[in-house]
Motif scaffolding. Structure first.
Motif, PDB file in Angstrom:
ATOM      1  N   GLU A 248     -20.295   5.639 -25.453  1.00  0.00           N
ATOM      2  CA  GLU A 248     -21.447   5.223 -26.256  1.00  0.00           C
ATOM      3  C   GLU A 248     -21.771   3.745 -26.037  1.00  0.00           C
ATOM      4  O   GLU A 248     -22.943   3.364 -25.941  1.00  0.00           O
ATOM      5  N   VAL A 249     -20.738   2.913 -25.928  1.00  0.00           N
ATOM      6  CA  VAL A 249     -20.963   1.486 -25.678  1.00  0.00           C
ATOM      7  C   VAL A 249     -21.580   1.279 -24.302  1.00  0.00           C
ATOM      8  O   VAL A 249     -22.511   0.487 -24.145  1.00  0.00           O
ATOM      9  N   ALA A 250     -21.099   2.003 -23.299  1.00  0.00           N
ATOM     10  CA  ALA A 250     -21.676   1.892 -21.953  1.00  0.00           C
ATOM     11  C   ALA A 250     -23.132   2.358 -21.945  1.00  0.00           C
ATOM     12  O   ALA A 250     -23.986   1.754 -21.290  1.00  0.00           O
ATOM     13  N   ALA A 251     -23.430   3.412 -22.690  1.00  0.00           N
ATOM     14  CA  ALA A 251     -24.810   3.904 -22.788  1.00  0.00           C
ATOM     15  C   ALA A 251     -25.703   2.870 -23.465  1.00  0.00           C
ATOM     16  O   ALA A 251     -26.848   2.650 -23.042  1.00  0.00           O
ATOM     17  N   LEU A 252     -25.189   2.202 -24.492  1.00  0.00           N
ATOM     18  CA  LEU A 252     -25.963   1.157 -25.169  1.00  0.00           C
ATOM     19  C   LEU A 252     -26.243   0.010 -24.217  1.00  0.00           C
ATOM     20  O   LEU A 252     -27.367  -0.495 -24.156  1.00  0.00           O
ATOM     21  N   GLN A 253     -25.249  -0.401 -23.457  1.00  0.00           N
ATOM     22  CA  GLN A 253     -25.447  -1.486 -22.500  1.00  0.00           C
ATOM     23  C   GLN A 253     -26.531  -1.127 -21.488  1.00  0.00           C
ATOM     24  O   GLN A 253     -27.421  -1.932 -21.209  1.00  0.00           O
ATOM     25  N   ALA A 254     -26.483   0.085 -20.966  1.00  0.00           N
ATOM     26  CA  ALA A 254     -27.483   0.516 -19.990  1.00  0.00           C
ATOM     27  C   ALA A 254     -28.880   0.571 -20.628  1.00  0.00           C
ATOM     28  O   ALA A 254     -29.866   0.142 -20.008  1.00  0.00           O
ATOM     29  N   GLU A 255     -28.952   1.062 -21.845  1.00  0.00           N
ATOM     30  CA  GLU A 255     -30.259   1.149 -22.508  1.00  0.00           C
ATOM     31  C   GLU A 255     -30.821  -0.234 -22.822  1.00  0.00           C
ATOM     32  O   GLU A 255     -32.005  -0.491 -22.636  1.00  0.00           O
ATOM     33  N   LEU A 256     -29.964  -1.147 -23.276  1.00  0.00           N
ATOM     34  CA  LEU A 256     -30.415  -2.507 -23.557  1.00  0.00           C
ATOM     35  C   LEU A 256     -30.848  -3.224 -22.277  1.00  0.00           C
ATOM     36  O   LEU A 256     -31.841  -3.964 -22.277  1.00  0.00           O
ATOM     37  N   ASP A 257     -30.129  -3.004 -21.193  1.00  0.00           N
ATOM     38  CA  ASP A 257     -30.526  -3.578 -19.902  1.00  0.00           C
ATOM     39  C   ASP A 257     -31.929  -3.113 -19.538  1.00  0.00           C
ATOM     40  O   ASP A 257     -32.768  -3.907 -19.099  1.00  0.00           O
ATOM     41  N   ALA A 258     -32.200  -1.821 -19.723  1.00  0.00           N
ATOM     42  CA  ALA A 258     -33.526  -1.274 -19.414  1.00  0.00           C
ATOM     43  C   ALA A 258     -34.601  -1.864 -20.314  1.00  0.00           C
ATOM     44  O   ALA A 258     -35.703  -2.200 -19.855  1.00  0.00           O
ATOM     45  N   VAL A 259     -34.308  -2.020 -21.593  1.00  0.00           N
ATOM     46  CA  VAL A 259     -35.273  -2.594 -22.538  1.00  0.00           C
ATOM     47  C   VAL A 259     -35.593  -4.034 -22.160  1.00  0.00           C
ATOM     48  O   VAL A 259     -36.755  -4.451 -22.126  1.00  0.00           O
ATOM     49  N   LEU A 260     -34.551  -4.806 -21.849  1.00  0.00           N
ATOM     50  CA  LEU A 260     -34.740  -6.227 -21.584  1.00  0.00           C
ATOM     51  C   LEU A 260     -35.367  -6.514 -20.224  1.00  0.00           C
ATOM     52  O   LEU A 260     -35.990  -7.554 -20.047  1.00  0.00           O
TER      53      LEU A 260
END
Length: 75
Positions: free
Chosen positions: A60-72
């Motif tokens: 879940e933490v890795a998924a959050l990092q990937a999603e935040l990278d995409a958002v930013l």
């Protein structure tokens, strides 16, 4: 940019979708479940990935990092 993250979300969604629909800010697709690994890592001052690298919490933490990278990055 402001985004919401659902933390301690029930595994079957519960009212998470309704809560996300009512939010004024966009809610991320990634959700953190109510996981023992998060509680244990907090007590140890470490991350879930450090104490249980193959756990659902670490995923879940890795998924959050990937999603935040995409958002930013706009991706």
């Amino acid at each position: 940019p402001l985004h919401g993250l659902l933390n301690r979300a029930p595994p079957r969604g519960g009212n998470a979708k309704a809560l996300a629909a009512e939010s004024a800010a966009p809610v991320l697709e990634t959700r953190f479940g109510n996981r023992v690994a998060f509680a244990n890592s907090f007590l140890m001052g470490r991350t879930a990935a450090e104490i249980q690298p193959r756990s659902r919490a670490a995923e879940e933490v890795a998924a959050l990092q990937a999603e935040l990278d995409a958002v930013l990055t706009g991706g």
